[in-house]
Design a protein around this motif. Structure first.
Motif, PDB file in Angstrom:
ATOM      1  N   SER A  85       2.242   1.671  -3.628  1.00  0.00           N
ATOM      2  CA  SER A  85       1.066   2.001  -4.426  1.00  0.00           C
ATOM      3  C   SER A  85       0.730   3.514  -4.140  1.00  0.00           C
ATOM      4  O   SER A  85       0.351   4.106  -5.181  1.00  0.00           O
TER       5      SER A  85
ATOM      6  N   ARG B 106       0.933  -1.360  -0.114  1.00  0.00           N
ATOM      7  CA  ARG B 106      -0.172  -0.050   0.049  1.00  0.00           C
ATOM      8  C   ARG B 106       0.985   1.149  -0.068  1.00  0.00           C
ATOM      9  O   ARG B 106       0.618   2.244  -0.618  1.00  0.00           O
TER      10      ARG B 106
ATOM     11  N   ASN C 191      -3.384  -5.559  -1.885  1.00  0.00           N
ATOM     12  CA  ASN C 191      -3.877  -4.314  -0.735  1.00  0.00           C
ATOM     13  C   ASN C 191      -4.910  -4.793  -0.080  1.00  0.00           C
ATOM     14  O   ASN C 191      -4.952  -4.168   1.017  1.00  0.00           O
TER      15      ASN C 191
ATOM     16  N   TYR D 254      -5.335   1.904  -7.846  1.00  0.00           N
ATOM     17  CA  TYR D 254      -4.042   1.365  -7.441  1.00  0.00           C
ATOM     18  C   TYR D 254      -4.059   0.931  -5.867  1.00  0.00           C
ATOM     19  O   TYR D 254      -3.021   0.275  -5.525  1.00  0.00           O
ATOM     20  N   ILE D 255      -4.919   1.540  -5.341  1.00  0.00           N
ATOM     21  CA  ILE D 255      -4.753   1.024  -3.843  1.00  0.00           C
ATOM     22  C   ILE D 255      -6.056   0.364  -3.339  1.00  0.00           C
ATOM     23  O   ILE D 255      -6.081  -0.564  -2.524  1.00  0.00           O
TER      24      ILE D 255
ATOM     25  N   LEU E  86       2.298   5.133  -7.456  1.00  0.00           N
ATOM     26  CA  LEU E  86       1.392   4.843  -8.464  1.00  0.00           C
ATOM     27  C   LEU E  86       0.229   6.172  -8.259  1.00  0.00           C
ATOM     28  O   LEU E  86      -0.152   6.960  -9.311  1.00  0.00           O
TER      29      LEU E  86
END
Length: 378
Positions: A180, A177, A208, A201-202, A184
């Motif tokens: 990310s 995380r 995640n 992304y998360i 990201l």
């Protein structure tokens, strides 16, 4: 393992109701003005499902290991197949064959749905239809990986120290995380649609979102392998519920701005921990949830999978129909109608698809057992 744990039915019913309320107040639908105030935290109902799945699935496997019963991974996957895939394929077919069912404009590629990879690189803006199936992807990955890890551990000397794997996976969740977030999401945070990248992304990726599942596995390990310790803890079932609710209140405060750094990094494990205590309370014989037998919550729990799969599409076509009758689709009355139609659709799905396939699963496994016990004569 044969005892009916009514407390878990209450939690499953609560989880699907919480998710339903959250999805009802997203911008895709019309909704009463009062709803967001109570539905804002409803997205965590998915995390409760994760904790429940982690506990129930691993409990069954741990029970067999504890009692020296050889685990049939083939049987495990057969059970998961009959329980999950027929209803999922049926609803997926409805989405693709009947465009009027779609709550938004575009579906993700079919191959991503069929391979349960939809939750990776999910573009919520362009392919938001049936997006809630992302959590099913996470659970399918768990169902695949858990037996493989158990097979590895059972064939090595690491099984008794496997709790280290749980700790490592939890720590890896923080690492993933953080990566990310920094690599990201942050480079795109000034973008007008930065919220899309946070989800992409998360929020959605499996790596995640394992915290709730891992907490469920940890509870199952305590429940099965440390019965003396569990018996001591379970005497305080109502206290466990209170602790869980207090942690969830803290999680609510932490996640008021859900796309903040601290919520992104710590929100999911704190929510999973809170629901973990609630699950422990629900399976404790001294707790109010354990003692409370409700036909209503058992009924809703039995339909929870069908409601989860179909509710967005059913809300959409119900509101379209109500609008054609000049009924205010943002009213509480309209919402009650949508609840009724969603439960009705889930009941039909259960009767037409889920129930027959569960019977076929039982028949398939019974016939296989008979063949093993009474092999044919040469």
């Amino acid at each position: 393992m044969d005892k009916k744990l009514y407390g878990l039915d209450h939690l499953r019913a609560f989880a699907i109701c919480f998710v339903f309320l959250f999805h009802y107040q997203v911008p895709v639908f019309d909704y009463p003005k009062w709803l967001p105030a109570i539905a804002k935290f409803g997205w965590t109902g998915v995390d409760l499902f994760f904790v429940l799945s982690g506990f129930l699935i691993s409990s069954q496997l741990f029970f067999q290991i504890k009692n020296g019963i050889e685990i049939s991974f083939k049987d495990f996957f057969v059970k998961r197949f009959f329980r999950i895939l027929p209803a999922f394929w049926f609803v997926t077919a409805i989405y693709y064959l009947f465009p009027f069912f779609r709550e938004r404009e575009a579906l993700p590629p079919l191959w991503k749905l069929l391979t349960f990879t939809q939750n990776f690189d999910l573009n919520l803006q362009d392919f938001g239809t049936f997006s809630h199936a992302w959590s099913l992807c996470v659970e399918e990955h768990f169902y695949l990986l858990l037996p493989l890890f158990l097979y590895f551990l059972l064939n090595t000397t690491f099984f008794k120290k496997s709790y280290w794997l749980l700790i490592i996976f939890v720590l890896l969740g923080f690492v993933f995380r953080f990566y990310s977030w920094e690599k990201l999401y942050i480079p795109l945070i000034e973008n007008d649609n930065s919220w899309l990248y946070w989800y992409k992304y998360i929020y959605y990726p499996t790596y995640n979102r394992l915290d709730g599942l891992l907490i469920g596995v940890s509870i199952a390990a305590l429940y099965q392998f440390l019965p003396e310790l569990w018996n001591k803890i379970s005497k305080y079932g109502n206290l466990l519920l209170i602790i869980g609710l207090l942690i969830l209140f803290g999680a609510y405060i932490l996640c008021i701005e859900e796309r903040s750094f601290y919520a992104s990094l710590f929100g999911f494990p704190v929510i999973g921990l809170g629901y973990g205590f609630v699950v422990m309370g629900a399976i404790s014989p001294e707790s109010v949830l354990y003692k409370w037998n409700s036909k209503t919550t058992t009924f809703i729990a039995g339909l929870s999978y069908g409601i989860y799969l179909t509710h967005k599409g059913i809300i959409h076509i119900t509101q379209e129909f109500l609008a054609s009758l000049n009924i205010d689709t943002s009213s509480t009355f309209s919402m009650l109608i949508c609840i009724i139609t969603c439960v009705g659709a889930a009941y039909l799905l259960h009767q037409i698809i889920e129930k027959p396939f569960m019977k076929w699963k039982t028949r398939f496994l019974s016939e296989k057992k008979l063949l093993l016990e009474f092999p044919k004569m040469p």
